[in-house]
Design a protein around this motif. Structure first.
Motif, PDB file in Angstrom:
ATOM      1  N   LYS B  16      -1.415 -41.625 -35.361  1.00  0.00           N
ATOM      2  CA  LYS B  16      -0.642 -41.977 -36.555  1.00  0.00           C
ATOM      3  C   LYS B  16      -0.471 -43.490 -36.665  1.00  0.00           C
ATOM      4  O   LYS B  16      -0.640 -44.087 -37.745  1.00  0.00           O
ATOM      5  N   HIS B  83      -2.758 -40.190 -45.859  1.00  0.00           N
ATOM      6  CA  HIS B  83      -1.699 -40.379 -44.864  1.00  0.00           C
ATOM      7  C   HIS B  83      -1.881 -39.363 -43.737  1.00  0.00           C
ATOM      8  O   HIS B  83      -2.677 -38.429 -43.859  1.00  0.00           O
ATOM      9  N   GLU B  85      -0.124 -36.545 -41.167  1.00  0.00           N
ATOM     10  CA  GLU B  85       1.034 -35.687 -40.902  1.00  0.00           C
ATOM     11  C   GLU B  85       0.906 -35.140 -39.489  1.00  0.00           C
ATOM     12  O   GLU B  85      -0.155 -34.647 -39.106  1.00  0.00           O
ATOM     13  N   ARG B  87       1.629 -32.269 -37.553  1.00  0.00           N
ATOM     14  CA  ARG B  87       2.037 -30.856 -37.487  1.00  0.00           C
ATOM     15  C   ARG B  87       1.765 -30.375 -36.065  1.00  0.00           C
ATOM     16  O   ARG B  87       1.980 -31.123 -35.121  1.00  0.00           O
ATOM     17  N   GLU B 104      -7.804 -32.048 -46.540  1.00  0.00           N
ATOM     18  CA  GLU B 104      -7.038 -32.060 -45.298  1.00  0.00           C
ATOM     19  C   GLU B 104      -7.969 -31.912 -44.108  1.00  0.00           C
ATOM     20  O   GLU B 104      -8.820 -31.020 -44.088  1.00  0.00           O
TER      21      GLU B 104
END
Lengths: 249, 249
Positions: B16, B83, B85, B87, B104
């Motif tokens: 990230k 971006h 995420e 999860r 995705e």
DNA sequence: TCATGCATCTCGGGA
DNA sequence: TCCCGAGGTGCATGA
């Protein structure tokens, strides 16, 4: 052996070694470099110095990407053969036989080379294509109109290949031209070509453009030519999804 | 700061961090990973687990390459917004607004991330295009036929845009349709559309397909429709090269 | 191989 | 924005 090998700021000799090893081991080679590019083949091009990402795939595909746009600025298609030449600077050379095409990348500075031993056995499953519109029409011909009977799919006629050939409730021959997206002038010309071809041998022939929508120009030409339009979205969600949807009701 | 930063086997948090830093610094991000891909937009697709190269450009372009073919298996065009995420697994999400499309990428394992601060101010210089065929025809109209006078380039008519509009030595209106490569049925249909449009308002109109060659089907349709063919190669080597060539004689 | 037409076509230019 | 057509189009499919 790790999945990805890499080397920062390699010497010319190391570059040759790494590229050759990637090729012989059928690995995916990626080079981050400052380079110049020369292409000659179906057309001809030059690209001055700059930073780019270079990808050489084991099937011979060769891509040079700048930092903008979806398309590579230069490329070579699958089947091309690549090698390194150590001139004043190292040069990547990719050659295609038919048609004859050559791509040369002069590596002025190499920041990083990676050799990726990629394993991938999956293929893309895509839905929402024109082919699925055709399947839908054969399964539910009434989406075109009551009494429509589709007979042929991808039917070769004298000057082209008709998407769907069928008959209406009156027995008229009907040509369908399918478009998965907004239909344009080109689509109307295509339909017109098929209708004119079939009219030569048969009597009345109807032509229907089947698409989610029409451009303004397409609508005008379609009306002038006495052709028809039937609105239809390409179905998203193949057999599995359609099964699921049915179970919901 | 080095041109290329990289990190092997990063943790989700590091992924990230690196992706966010690439985006905010407008760098070119490349990820070598084992991943799954989901796309929904104009169409819809799924791609199971495998090793791929993922490129995210500062203009929002997003490419996922398998180890074969020139084309990315999945992508997002320029202007998309990406971006990360976190999860169960880190997921790269790229969103396009118009038309609405989402991509995705579930990152099951990341082997290497690179952040490339690429500088590139050069643009491709390409020769051998259709535009250069048109220039040649305006400079040397006799390559079409003696007495031909080109008048308009890219001339909008009722149902489309004519490549070159001119008159022959007899004063007939002449429509040229140019193709830089072997002309096919589509090219003939296009020319026919323009000729028919102009015939409505004017008397006799000649249509000439100008290309290096014709497909078999194109030749048949062209003859049937009373249209003509003039063989012409797209000139390779722009003004500079032509100057050079002239000096050779 | 060639011919034909689709494509999540992409891209640029013009209205 | 939409429309229109080029593209080193790429790519699959069928003859």
């Amino acid at each position: 052996m790790p999945k990805v090998e890499f080397r920062a700021n390699p010497s010319p000799e190391e570059i040759k070694l790494l590229v050759d090893s990637a090729i012989s081991s059928e690995a995916l080679l990626t080079i981050f470099a400052h380079c110049r590019v020369y292409y000659d083949g179906r057309a001809k091009s030059e690209l001055g110095s700059g930073d780019r990402v270079i990808i050489v795939k084991p099937d011979g595909s060769f891509l040079i990407h700048q930092s903008k746009k979806r398309e590579p600025v230069n490329w070579q298609p699958p089947g091309s053969v690549v090698h390194v030449e150590l001139r004043e600077k190292p040069v990547l050379v990719s050659v295609r036989r038919k048609p004859p095409e050559t791509l040369e990348v002069e590596l002025e500075e190499v920041y990083l080379i990676t050799v990726f031993h990629a394993e991938d056995y999956e293929e893309l499953a895509l839905t929402g294509s024109e082919a699925e519109m055709a399947e839908l029409i054969f399964e539910q011909p009434e989406v075109i109109e009551p009494g429509f009977k589709p007979l042929y799919r991808e039917k070769p006629v004298k000057h082209g290949i008709v998407d769907v050939l069928g008959v209406d409730s009156q027995g008229n021959i009907v040509v369908l031209e399918l478009k998965r997206r907004r239909a344009d002038l080109h689509a109307v010309s295509q339909l017109k070509r098929y209708v004119e071809t079939l009219k030569e041998e048969h009597g009345n022939v109807r032509g229907i453009l089947v698409a989610p929508s029409l451009t303004s120009g397409a609508r005008k030409l379609l009306e002038k030519e006495g052709l028809e339009f039937r609105k239809l979205q390409p179905p998203k969600g193949g057999k599995k999804s359609r099964g699921k949807q049915l179970r919901l009701f």
